[in-house]
Scaffold this motif. Structure first.
Motif, PDB file in Angstrom:
ATOM      1  N   LEU A  34       0.740  -1.177   0.223  1.00  0.00           N
ATOM      2  CA  LEU A  34       0.012   0.060   0.149  1.00  0.00           C
ATOM      3  C   LEU A  34       0.889   1.202   0.017  1.00  0.00           C
ATOM      4  O   LEU A  34       0.420   2.328  -0.674  1.00  0.00           O
ATOM      5  CB  LEU A  34      -0.837   0.056   1.240  1.00  0.00           C
ATOM      6  CG  LEU A  34      -2.045  -1.005   0.854  1.00  0.00           C
ATOM      7  CD1 LEU A  34      -2.803  -1.109   2.517  1.00  0.00           C
ATOM      8  CD2 LEU A  34      -3.106  -0.715   0.100  1.00  0.00           C
ATOM      9  N   ARG A  35       2.016   1.301   0.801  1.00  0.00           N
ATOM     10  CA  ARG A  35       2.823   2.363   0.805  1.00  0.00           C
ATOM     11  C   ARG A  35       3.583   2.622  -0.605  1.00  0.00           C
ATOM     12  O   ARG A  35       3.539   3.955  -0.880  1.00  0.00           O
ATOM     13  CB  ARG A  35       4.195   2.176   1.890  1.00  0.00           C
ATOM     14  CG  ARG A  35       3.266   2.351   3.133  1.00  0.00           C
ATOM     15  CD  ARG A  35       4.396   2.431   4.245  1.00  0.00           C
ATOM     16  NE  ARG A  35       3.652   2.644   5.456  1.00  0.00           N
ATOM     17  CZ  ARG A  35       4.619   1.811   6.721  1.00  0.00           C
ATOM     18  NH1 ARG A  35       5.447   1.152   6.556  1.00  0.00           N
ATOM     19  NH2 ARG A  35       3.847   2.220   7.584  1.00  0.00           N
ATOM     20  N   LEU A  37       2.180   1.820  -3.519  1.00  0.00           N
ATOM     21  CA  LEU A  37       1.284   2.201  -4.407  1.00  0.00           C
ATOM     22  C   LEU A  37       0.907   3.757  -4.121  1.00  0.00           C
ATOM     23  O   LEU A  37       0.909   4.610  -4.797  1.00  0.00           O
ATOM     24  CB  LEU A  37      -0.307   1.644  -4.217  1.00  0.00           C
ATOM     25  CG  LEU A  37      -0.188   0.295  -4.818  1.00  0.00           C
ATOM     26  CD1 LEU A  37      -1.553  -0.377  -4.324  1.00  0.00           C
ATOM     27  CD2 LEU A  37       0.051   0.174  -6.262  1.00  0.00           C
ATOM     28  N   ALA A  38       0.726   4.183  -2.912  1.00  0.00           N
ATOM     29  CA  ALA A  38       0.740   5.518  -2.531  1.00  0.00           C
ATOM     30  C   ALA A  38       1.663   6.432  -2.761  1.00  0.00           C
ATOM     31  O   ALA A  38       1.404   7.711  -3.396  1.00  0.00           O
ATOM     32  CB  ALA A  38       0.279   5.575  -0.891  1.00  0.00           C
ATOM     33  N   THR A  39       2.920   6.058  -2.845  1.00  0.00           N
ATOM     34  CA  THR A  39       3.951   6.974  -3.449  1.00  0.00           C
ATOM     35  C   THR A  39       3.980   6.813  -4.799  1.00  0.00           C
ATOM     36  O   THR A  39       4.771   7.822  -5.479  1.00  0.00           O
ATOM     37  CB  THR A  39       5.675   6.390  -2.941  1.00  0.00           C
ATOM     38  OG1 THR A  39       5.775   5.066  -3.349  1.00  0.00           O
ATOM     39  CG2 THR A  39       5.444   6.453  -1.292  1.00  0.00           C
ATOM     40  N   VAL A  41       1.530   7.249  -6.733  1.00  0.00           N
ATOM     41  CA  VAL A  41       0.007   7.964  -7.169  1.00  0.00           C
ATOM     42  C   VAL A  41       0.911   9.703  -7.255  1.00  0.00           C
ATOM     43  O   VAL A  41       1.522  10.221  -6.567  1.00  0.00           O
ATOM     44  CB  VAL A  41      -0.969   8.318  -6.214  1.00  0.00           C
ATOM     45  CG1 VAL A  41      -2.165   9.512  -6.404  1.00  0.00           C
ATOM     46  CG2 VAL A  41      -1.506   6.973  -5.975  1.00  0.00           C
ATOM     47  N   THR A  57      -6.128  12.911  -5.860  1.00  0.00           N
ATOM     48  CA  THR A  57      -5.587  11.561  -5.633  1.00  0.00           C
ATOM     49  C   THR A  57      -4.475  11.277  -4.784  1.00  0.00           C
ATOM     50  O   THR A  57      -4.564   9.964  -3.988  1.00  0.00           O
ATOM     51  CB  THR A  57      -5.032  10.936  -7.088  1.00  0.00           C
ATOM     52  OG1 THR A  57      -4.262  12.118  -7.641  1.00  0.00           O
ATOM     53  CG2 THR A  57      -6.214  11.164  -8.250  1.00  0.00           C
ATOM     54  N   VAL A  58      -3.435  12.045  -4.462  1.00  0.00           N
ATOM     55  CA  VAL A  58      -2.684  11.934  -3.387  1.00  0.00           C
ATOM     56  C   VAL A  58      -3.017  11.907  -2.221  1.00  0.00           C
ATOM     57  O   VAL A  58      -3.124  10.974  -1.392  1.00  0.00           O
ATOM     58  CB  VAL A  58      -1.288  12.938  -3.555  1.00  0.00           C
ATOM     59  CG1 VAL A  58      -0.690  12.858  -2.357  1.00  0.00           C
ATOM     60  CG2 VAL A  58      -0.810  12.821  -4.790  1.00  0.00           C
ATOM     61  N   ASP A  60      -6.393  11.210  -1.386  1.00  0.00           N
ATOM     62  CA  ASP A  60      -7.139  10.111  -1.365  1.00  0.00           C
ATOM     63  C   ASP A  60      -6.465   8.672  -0.898  1.00  0.00           C
ATOM     64  O   ASP A  60      -6.570   7.891  -0.088  1.00  0.00           O
ATOM     65  CB  ASP A  60      -8.025   9.784  -2.574  1.00  0.00           C
ATOM     66  CG  ASP A  60      -9.067  10.775  -2.770  1.00  0.00           C
ATOM     67  OD1 ASP A  60      -9.554  11.670  -1.590  1.00  0.00           O
ATOM     68  OD2 ASP A  60      -9.409  10.911  -3.917  1.00  0.00           O
ATOM     69  N   ALA A  61      -5.329   8.731  -1.500  1.00  0.00           N
ATOM     70  CA  ALA A  61      -4.423   7.612  -1.567  1.00  0.00           C
ATOM     71  C   ALA A  61      -3.873   7.432  -0.088  1.00  0.00           C
ATOM     72  O   ALA A  61      -3.712   6.390   0.848  1.00  0.00           O
ATOM     73  CB  ALA A  61      -3.137   7.483  -2.421  1.00  0.00           C
ATOM     74  N   LYS A  64      -6.599   6.381   2.522  1.00  0.00           N
ATOM     75  CA  LYS A  64      -6.800   4.864   2.101  1.00  0.00           C
ATOM     76  C   LYS A  64      -5.580   4.080   3.075  1.00  0.00           C
ATOM     77  O   LYS A  64      -5.979   3.204   3.700  1.00  0.00           O
ATOM     78  CB  LYS A  64      -6.853   4.526   0.791  1.00  0.00           C
ATOM     79  CG  LYS A  64      -8.104   4.953   0.163  1.00  0.00           C
ATOM     80  CD  LYS A  64      -8.114   4.552  -1.447  1.00  0.00           C
ATOM     81  CE  LYS A  64      -9.635   5.092  -1.881  1.00  0.00           C
ATOM     82  NZ  LYS A  64      -9.497   4.736  -3.138  1.00  0.00           N
ATOM     83  N   LEU A  65      -4.446   4.839   2.823  1.00  0.00           N
ATOM     84  CA  LEU A  65      -3.450   4.078   3.301  1.00  0.00           C
ATOM     85  C   LEU A  65      -3.296   4.037   4.760  1.00  0.00           C
ATOM     86  O   LEU A  65      -3.256   3.044   5.578  1.00  0.00           O
ATOM     87  CB  LEU A  65      -2.060   4.624   2.740  1.00  0.00           C
ATOM     88  CG  LEU A  65      -0.613   4.128   3.494  1.00  0.00           C
ATOM     89  CD1 LEU A  65      -0.444   2.630   3.088  1.00  0.00           C
ATOM     90  CD2 LEU A  65       0.403   4.878   2.992  1.00  0.00           C
TER      91      LEU A  65
END
Length: 141
Positions: A34-35, A37-39, A41, A57-58, A60-61, A64-65
């Motif tokens: 997840l981390r 994916l978040a980086t 975005v 989007t950042v 939101d990510a 969610k994270l």
């Protein structure tokens, strides 16, 4: 209840330790994923001020994270409690030999051959001692 049913019940309880260990590892991998994916975005910019397009989007990510990390942390806490209970159960075995054998098998995950070698037992005696140790713990369940 037969001895075999009692043994199966205790084995199932003790096996929860290694299962919890595996699940914790999976949960930690999920956080790492997840981390990652978040980086990846990226924010889109336009010449216009304010929110444009599908949203932040950042942000939101990240939200969610954080939510997923909280859930994973909660689950890891539950799994650590399972592991603690198994260790406590093994500690209630009536002899140090039973405790040692059960720890080697269910906590350390050693093979039967390694356990026999460490205890200076023949395989047959290792299995018989394991059986006795499991039956010893059944009344405690």
């Amino acid at each position: 209840m037969t001895d075999e049913e009692k043994i199966a019940a205790v084995k199932a309880e003790l096996s929860k330790y290694r299962a919890a260990d595996r699940e914790i590892d999976c949960q930690l991998l999920e956080i790492k994923h997840l981390r990652s994916l978040a980086t990846r975005v990226s924010q889109t910019f336009s010449g216009m001020p304010g929110r444009q397009g599908p949203g932040d989007t950042v942000g939101d990510a990240v939200v969610k994270l954080v939510d997923m990390e909280r859930e994973v942390d909660r689950r890891i806490g539950e799994l650590q409690e399972v592991k603690r209970r198994v260790v406590e159960l093994i500690g209630m075995a009536s002899t140090e030999l039973y405790q040692d054998l059960l720890t080697r098998r269910y906590i350390c995950g050693q093979s039967w051959e390694d356990i026999a070698r460490a205890l200076f037992f023949e395989m047959r005696w290792t299995f018989e001692t394991h059986r006795k140790a499991l039956l010893d713990l059944y009344p405690i369940l």
